[in-house]
Design a protein around this motif. Structure first.
Motif, PDB file in Angstrom:
ATOM      1  N   THR A  74      -8.953  30.612  13.003  1.00 36.63           N
ATOM      2  CA  THR A  74      -9.270  31.489  14.569  1.00 36.63           C
ATOM      3  C   THR A  74      -8.844  32.624  14.153  1.00 36.63           C
ATOM      4  O   THR A  74      -9.988  33.001  15.549  1.00 36.63           O
ATOM      5  CB  THR A  74      -7.548  30.911  15.202  1.00 36.63           C
TER       6      THR A  74
ATOM      7  N   LEU B 279     -12.965  20.584  18.302  1.00 38.05           N
ATOM      8  CA  LEU B 279     -12.847  20.630  17.176  1.00 38.05           C
ATOM      9  C   LEU B 279     -14.803  20.353  16.637  1.00 38.05           C
ATOM     10  O   LEU B 279     -15.242  20.782  16.203  1.00 38.05           O
ATOM     11  CB  LEU B 279     -12.378  19.269  15.988  1.00 38.05           C
TER      12      LEU B 279
ATOM     13  N   LEU C 280      -6.493  25.111  11.807  1.00 34.61           N
ATOM     14  CA  LEU C 280      -7.256  26.396  13.252  1.00 34.61           C
ATOM     15  C   LEU C 280      -6.666  26.894  12.805  1.00 34.61           C
ATOM     16  O   LEU C 280      -7.999  28.153  13.391  1.00 34.61           O
ATOM     17  CB  LEU C 280      -7.332  25.020  13.807  1.00 34.61           C
TER      18      LEU C 280
ATOM     19  N   GLY D  20     -17.707  21.586   8.758  1.00 35.46           N
ATOM     20  CA  GLY D  20     -16.937  20.262   9.145  1.00 35.46           C
ATOM     21  C   GLY D  20     -15.037  20.352   8.941  1.00 35.46           C
ATOM     22  O   GLY D  20     -14.660  20.485   9.131  1.00 35.46           O
TER      23      GLY D  20
ATOM     24  N   VAL E  77     -13.463  23.342   7.811  1.00 38.66           N
ATOM     25  CA  VAL E  77     -12.606  23.342   9.024  1.00 38.66           C
ATOM     26  C   VAL E  77     -10.952  22.746   9.188  1.00 38.66           C
ATOM     27  O   VAL E  77     -10.141  22.984   8.949  1.00 38.66           O
ATOM     28  CB  VAL E  77     -13.320  23.382  10.218  1.00 38.66           C
ATOM     29  N   VAL E  78     -10.978  21.703   8.995  1.00 38.70           N
ATOM     30  CA  VAL E  78     -10.171  21.298   9.003  1.00 38.70           C
ATOM     31  C   VAL E  78      -9.365  21.104   7.739  1.00 38.70           C
ATOM     32  O   VAL E  78      -7.867  21.256   7.522  1.00 38.70           O
ATOM     33  CB  VAL E  78     -10.918  18.846   8.764  1.00 38.70           C
TER      34      VAL E  78
END
Length: 103
Positions: free
Chosen positions: A89, A53, A85, A77, A80-81
């Protein structure tokens, strides 16, 4: 800011209320490689589902085009969390494809 140019290998990432363009420029990829190691090894780790990650976030961080001073790596970050994912992607796939294919 939005409007990724797919012909340039750009992708988009939503961070908070804004959409940022991820552009794998030479400078961005050199900075990412300096932090993460050889880019081909990064691509191989991604292909083997071994990309961490933190590596994904670092690649995105370095590729944010016109990054405002207020944007932090932690915000990237967290975005993204928050999205998961699966949602980020496609952007990763575009960047990795650009690393392999070039312009």
């Amino acid at each position: 800011m939005s409007g990724a140019n797919l012909l340039r290998g750009e992708a988009e990432l939503c961070i908070g209320e804004r959409v940022f363009v991820l552009r794998p420029s030479f400078a961005a990829l050199v900075a990412a490689e300096a932090e993460l190691g050889p880019l081909l090894a990064l691509v191989e780790r991604a292909a083997d589902a071994q990309l961490a990650l933190g590596e994904l976030v670092s690649l995105f961080w370095h590729c944010v085009k016109e990054r405002p001073d207020a944007l932090t790596r932690e915000a990237v970050g967290e975005a993204v969390v928050e999205q998961g994912l699966a949602a980020v992607t496609p952007a990763l796939r575009v960047l990795l494809g650009q690393i392999l294919q070039g312009r």
